[in-house]
Design an enzyme around this catalytic site. Structure first.
Site, PDB file in Angstrom:
ATOM      1  N   GLY A  24     -27.493  24.662 -39.370  1.00 19.40           N
ATOM      2  CA  GLY A  24     -28.933  24.493 -39.482  1.00 19.40           C
ATOM      3  C   GLY A  24     -29.404  24.285 -40.904  1.00 19.40           C
ATOM      4  O   GLY A  24     -30.431  23.654 -41.140  1.00 19.40           O
ATOM      5  N   LYS A  42     -21.252  21.864 -50.394  1.00 19.57           N
ATOM      6  CA  LYS A  42     -22.333  22.234 -49.472  1.00 19.57           C
ATOM      7  C   LYS A  42     -23.568  21.412 -49.836  1.00 19.57           C
ATOM      8  O   LYS A  42     -24.121  21.541 -50.929  1.00 19.57           O
ATOM      9  CB  LYS A  42     -22.648  23.719 -49.572  1.00 19.57           C
ATOM     10  CG  LYS A  42     -23.826  24.147 -48.689  1.00 19.57           C
ATOM     11  CD  LYS A  42     -24.397  25.512 -49.058  1.00 19.57           C
ATOM     12  CE  LYS A  42     -23.462  26.620 -48.712  1.00 19.57           C
ATOM     13  NZ  LYS A  42     -24.118  27.955 -48.855  1.00 19.57           N
ATOM     14  N   ASP A 136     -22.978  40.711 -47.568  1.00 16.77           N
ATOM     15  CA  ASP A 136     -22.666  40.137 -46.253  1.00 16.77           C
ATOM     16  C   ASP A 136     -21.162  39.991 -46.087  1.00 16.77           C
ATOM     17  O   ASP A 136     -20.672  38.956 -45.644  1.00 16.77           O
ATOM     18  CB  ASP A 136     -23.365  38.783 -46.079  1.00 16.77           C
ATOM     19  CG  ASP A 136     -23.436  38.351 -44.608  1.00 16.77           C
ATOM     20  OD1 ASP A 136     -23.355  39.247 -43.730  1.00 16.77           O
ATOM     21  OD2 ASP A 136     -23.584  37.158 -44.339  1.00 16.77           O
TER      22      ASP A 136
END
Length: 757
Positions: A24, A42, A136
């Site tokens: 997304g 990226k 994370d």
């Protein structure tokens, strides 16, 4: 995989060779430097280039990745966070993620396990020494390269000496691997939060399951904060080191440097887990969090070699089917959760029934009015109305769930989160009465529905209750809240329909599934008088489906329900007077029932990769009168939370992208990027569609073209990375009642919404 039409030939002077994955937020490509060294680039999607907050977060990711580039991380080669389309190039690390390795081959043991523990601890030591907290650390962010483990994805990390970008309502992370303080007070997270995450990750690597794994993210988050870890299957030598990492208070945990000293004293061969055949993950929620972001790309799921890209902090890629396994009623409940806990509900699970326009209700037609105008100019406000915000206490203090509501006259009835039902005044949010549930609710189950004089909800027995049904449908007088009657209720609807709706209201009748999951029972909603019972077809499980005053059943064979793989569901008309079932209409599944439009049922067809649902790639329409079924393919797989209103299907992506789809042709009508991440919806009002997240942030969109009419700020702390939640906004004329985390309700004027920022 090869490049696609429309992909750039180069980025920043680096020729592209292949597409590694897409999601997304962006796409990752394999490229080469002038010397021939492979790099992963990226490339952020163009729609985020104008989002100042996103650019700040991406700059922070680049800065953090630059600071921690070392032997155990992916070094930053180049980056352009201020480019028209931002990008970052890092060293390409070839290898499976830890999630992929455990899923394919089972837990690690012996020297492999010790090497992983030492390597990851060294990585954390290097990360913390330069003043960065990862925040994370999870299996999908660890790559098992030939040279050893590598920690990737600093998309939500921050420098210790900087203010975090985590705002109210935007707690970010993955609950099975988050620390207690990250769930409770995310702004104060420090390096020892990463140590806690490392402890959970090592338990996962050694056993194939986390120390706090549970039947739902709610229960997992609660156990992280309040319960002791499950370490029985961890090899004894490693357990002695991991246990202090999982202390509830940060000061009780070792630093990465201290932990490294302990790990270096471990024997070379740690042995293996004593789990009996433990391979891979053990529940649906486990599958979900193993689809974590590789390079923080949001909601897409398109695996590729080396740099696999998943679904972001995905806390509900599909229904939590584990509660539907026979003989596991205890696992059908989720336990209490804390302030910042995840809110994941079943697709479309929510209020009374499918309306004639879909699960969202309302008409959804018309065009958006100019400015902030999102409701009919003549729509009235209740006398004395002022915007309000309230919290509704449930049967237990430690169950801060979400409610769902429906409006009738000047009242709003809500249920869920330890509340059977409550009557709230639309004008000021005051409660006329509240009926509480003493037990732990089933995830995603809220109100059953209401008639003119009766409100129906779910009650769950206390965990220590020696007698009585675990789950009941309860009828309450709409005026006084007095209990009228109750009956035991079965609970297998989600396995059949993809919706959490074990009872429905059709006209003045309520239809339930009996406690043994063997038949339908129809009663007068107010008196409770039994009108008829109808057994399920032989070898089948069924769930009731109401469309206005019409009643239908959706059924599936027991073998498919037990295998959690319903690929051949059927729809049958049900005679409201007698309960007689009509002839079955077969549908190619797996499919999730969305609603009814023009007399036909609309179902979204799921795309699966293994056991995991990764989105929706088709639509089916069923005409119960002619028994004709038509199918249409979608142009792509849409991941997110689906809903339906005004004859249109909508999918809300985790990143805030809302897409409108024609249920007849599958054609995309429009898509709109919003800043409401993980939104559920739609709820339809005059000239507007409303989408809202667990944080209470609401966006109003024009049904015609998706144009944004207005957006509000968050109202509650909660995670926004969920999928599958039912609509949180209830339209009551010109008033919007919005449900958010922690049983929070608030009301706004649709014509004069609060200003964002």
């Amino acid at each position: 995989m090869s490049l696609r039409a429309g992909d750039p030939a180069e980025i920043g002077g680096y020729p592209l060779e292949a597409r590694l994955g897409s999601g997304g937020m962006g796409t990752v490509f394999l490229a080469r430097t002038d010397s021939g060294r492979p790099v992963a680039i990226k490339l952020i999607h163009q729609q985020y280039a104008g989002d100042d907050e996103f650019r700040i977060r991406f700059r922070q990711e680049v800065a953090a990745a630059r600071r921690v580039s070392g032997a155990f991380t992916a070094a930053v080669v180049d980056a352009a966070p201020d480019a028209e389309q931002p990008w970052m190039a890092t060293t390409y690390i070839e290898g499976d993620t830890l999630a992929q390795r455990i899923g394919a081959s089972g837990p690690l043991s012996g020297t492999q396990l010790r090497a992983l523990a030492v390597g990851l601890t060294e990585a954390l030591r290097d990360i913390h020494r330069v003043g960065v907290v990862h925040r994370d650390l999870k299996p999908s962010n660890v790559v098992l390269s030939p040279e050893g483990p590598r920690v990737i994805d600093f998309g939500i990390s921050r420098a210790v000496d900087q203010q975090t970008l985590t705002m109210t309502g935007r707690v970010i992370g993955t609950p099975p691997f988050m620390s207690p303080e990250q769930l409770q007070a995310p702004r104060g997270v420090g390096p020892r939060s990463d140590v806690f995450s490392l402890g959970t990750l090592l338990v996962y690597a050694a056993t194939g399951q986390g120390p706090f794994d549970a039947d739902s993210p709610y229960m997992t988050a609660y156990q992280v904060v309040h319960e002791q870890p499950a370490l029985d299957l961890v090899p004894a030598a490693l357990r002695a080191v991991v246990e202090p990492c999982l202390a509830k208070e940060p000061e009780g945990r070792p630093s990465a440097d201290e932990l490294l000293v302990l790990l270096r004293d471990l024997p070379g061969d740690l042995g293996s887990s004593t789990a009996d055949g433990a391979v891979g993950r053990t529940s649906e929620t486990d599958t979900q969090h193993d689809l974590g972001t590789r390079h923080d790309l949001g909601t897409g799921h398109e695996p590729g070699a080396g740099h696999d890209v998943g679904t972001g902090p995905d806390l509900g890629t599909g229904p939590d089917r584990r509660r539907d396994v026979p003989g596991r009623r205890a696992l059908r409940r989720w336990r209490p959760v804390l302030a910042a806990a995840v809110a994941v509900a079943a697709v479309g699970g929510g209020l009374a029934a499918l309306t004639a326009t879909g699960a969202g209700g309302g008409t959804g037609g018309g065009t958006g009015a100019p400015g902030h105008s999102a409701a009919a100019p003549g729509a009235p406000l209740p006398a004395g109305f002022k915007p309000w915000r309230k919290a509704v206490p449930g049967g237990r203090e430690d169950i801060p769930d979400e409610l769902r509501c429906l409006a009738r006259g000047d009242a709003v009835f809500c249920g869920g989160g330890g509340v059977v039902a409550t009557r709230v005044r639309t004008s000021d949010g005051s409660r006329a009465w509240t009926a509480k549930s003493p037990g732990v609710p089933v995830q995603g189950m809220h109100l059953v529905g209401a008639t003119d004089d009766t409100v129906l909800g779910y009650r769950f027995a206390a965990e220590d209750s020696p007698q009585g049904p675990a789950e009941e449908v309860v009828a309450l007088d709409a005026v006084s809240g007095r209990e009228l009657w109750s009956v035991p209720s079965g609970a297998r609807s989600r396995a059949v329909t993809g919706r959490t709706q074990d009872a429905v209201v059709a006209g003045s009748t309520v239809v339930t599934v009996d406690g043994s999951n063997s038949r339908f029972e129809a009663r007068d909603a107010h008196s409770g008088k039994l009108a008829w019972t109808t057994p399920f077809p032989s070898g089948s499980q069924c769930a009731p489906v109401a469309a206005g005053t019409e009643l239908h059943a959706m059924c599936a064979m027991n073998a498919e329900v037990d295998a959690l793989e319903v690929r051949h569901p059927t729809l049958r008309q049900v005679d409201r007077a007698s309960g007689k079932l009509g002839r079955p209409v077969a549908v190619k599944g797996p499919a999730v029932l969305m609603g009814v439009t023009d007399g036909t049922f609309v179902l979204l067809r799921e795309r699966r990769e293994g056991a995991a649902a990764v989105g929706y790639d088709g639509v089916a329409r069923v005409d119960p009168a002619t028994r004709k079924v038509t199918y249409a393919r979608l142009a792509q797989t849409y991941a997110g939370t689906p809903g339906m209103a005004g004859g249109t299907v909508y999918v809300s992506g985790q990143s805030g992208l809302v897409t409108a789809l024609d249920p007849t042709t599958g054609r995309k009508k429009w898509s709109r990027q919003t800043n409401v991440e993980g939104a559920s919806g739609p709820a339809a009002g005059p000239g507007a569609l409303y989408f809202s997240s667990a944080t209470g942030r609401v966006v109003a969109l024009s049904p015609r073209d998706g144009r944004s009419l207005w957006t509000t700020d968050p109202q509650a702390d909660g995670l926004t990375g969920e999928q599958g939640a039912s609509p949180r906004v209830t339209v009551a004329g010109r008033t919007l009642i919005v449900a958010a985390a922690r049983n929070t309700l608030f009301a706004v004027d649709a014509l004069k919404p609060p200003k964002s920022g």
